[in-house]
Motif scaffolding. Structure first.
Motif, short mmCIF file in Angstrom:
data_model
loop_
_atom_site.label_atom_id
_atom_site.label_comp_id
_atom_site.label_asym_id
_atom_site.label_seq_id
_atom_site.Cartn_x
_atom_site.Cartn_y
_atom_site.Cartn_z
N VAL A 143 0.84 -1.20 0.00
CA VAL A 143 0.00 0.00 0.00
C VAL A 143 0.87 1.25 0.00
O VAL A 143 0.65 2.20 -0.77
N ALA A 144 1.89 1.26 0.87
CA ALA A 144 2.81 2.40 0.91
C ALA A 144 3.56 2.54 -0.40
O ALA A 144 3.80 3.66 -0.88
N GLY A 145 3.94 1.43 -1.01
CA GLY A 145 4.63 1.48 -2.30
C GLY A 145 3.75 2.07 -3.39
O GLY A 145 4.22 2.89 -4.20
N GLY A 198 4.74 5.59 -5.47
CA GLY A 198 4.85 5.72 -6.91
C GLY A 198 3.84 6.69 -7.49
O GLY A 198 4.19 7.55 -8.33
N PHE A 199 2.60 6.59 -7.06
CA PHE A 199 1.55 7.45 -7.60
C PHE A 199 1.79 8.91 -7.24
O PHE A 199 1.76 9.80 -8.11
N PHE A 215 8.03 -2.58 -1.11
CA PHE A 215 7.65 -1.17 -1.15
C PHE A 215 8.18 -0.50 -2.41
O PHE A 215 7.42 0.16 -3.15
N LEU A 216 9.45 -0.66 -2.71
CA LEU A 216 10.04 0.02 -3.88
C LEU A 216 9.64 -0.65 -5.19
O LEU A 216 9.44 0.04 -6.21
N VAL A 217 9.52 -1.97 -5.19
CA VAL A 217 9.14 -2.66 -6.43
C VAL A 217 7.72 -2.29 -6.84
O VAL A 217 7.44 -2.03 -8.01
N VAL A 218 6.81 -2.24 -5.88
CA VAL A 218 5.42 -1.85 -6.18
C VAL A 218 5.33 -0.40 -6.63
O VAL A 218 4.51 -0.05 -7.48
#
Length: 205
Positions: free
Chosen positions: A13-15, A19-20, A68-71
């Motif tokens: 969710v945080a990821g 990104g968004f 987190f970073l991949v998402v």
């Protein structure tokens, strides 16, 4: 406030939000502050903060930061497609996969760093120095770009100032005492050199 939710919920969710909202930041915030949205160092610091403010064990923190970073990478391209009608194929393009692979590396390093930084040990000072070091390293790389075609000196120096201010600010936030802050910033110097070499070798020059 400590993050007590599980890795499987919090990290993706945080990821997605990272990104968004990162795309929104780049699109609507003027330079030089808008440049932080294009900063791999800022994403690394975000991974550090995620695990630093969690109660996760070190293995879970490392995995959580990677997730987190991949998402965050496909989420960024989803935002680009929704907001400015970019090609949806960018979500799973080779470029997106490359950024996700870099997210695995950065998440492992800075996720573990965040977990180590909140526990008393001899490794705590170097771990606390990671956020400042990666921001300083990006600032150094920006300075090396001065003189390149198309590089505007005033814009570059303005962005370097923002990166340095961010490095000092994050140190003030995560480090509890002035004496320890001095130790952390001193430790950040060799880490900055190492980080600059790694960023340069990864093609960020």
């Amino acid at each position: 406030m400590k993050i007590s939710h599980g890795v499987g919920t919090t990290a993706p969710v945080a990821g997605f939000l990272l990104g968004f909202l990162d795309f929104v930041w780049i699109k609507y915030v003027p330079f030089p502050f808008g440049g932080l949205g294009n900063s791999i160092a800022v994403w690394a610091v975000a991974a550090f903060l995620l695990t630093f403010h969690s109660r996760w064990s070190l293995p879970r923190a490392t995995v959580g930061a990677v997730v987190f970073l991949v998402v965050a990478v496909p989420s960024y391209y989803v935002a680009a497609a929704l907001i400015q009608n970019d090609d949806w194929a960018n979500v799973y393009s080779s470029y997106s996969l490359l950024w996700m692979s870099l997210g695995v590396v950065a998440g492992a390093v800075f996720g573990a760093g965040g977990g180590i930084a909140r526990t008393p040990s001899r490794r705590r000072i170097p771990a606390l120095a990671l956020p400042a070091a990666v921001l300083f390293a990006e600032a150094v790389l920006q300075l090396f770009r001065i003189g390149d075609p198309g590089v505007v000196l005033s814009e570059t120096l303005g962005y370097v100032g923002v990166l340095v201010a961010a490095a000092l600010g994050i140190t003030l936030v995560v480090v509890p005492a002035w004496r320890v802050r001095a130790q952390v910033l001193a430790c950040a110097v060799p880490l900055t050199a190492a980080g600059g070499v790694l960023l340069f070798a990864s093609g960020f020059r």
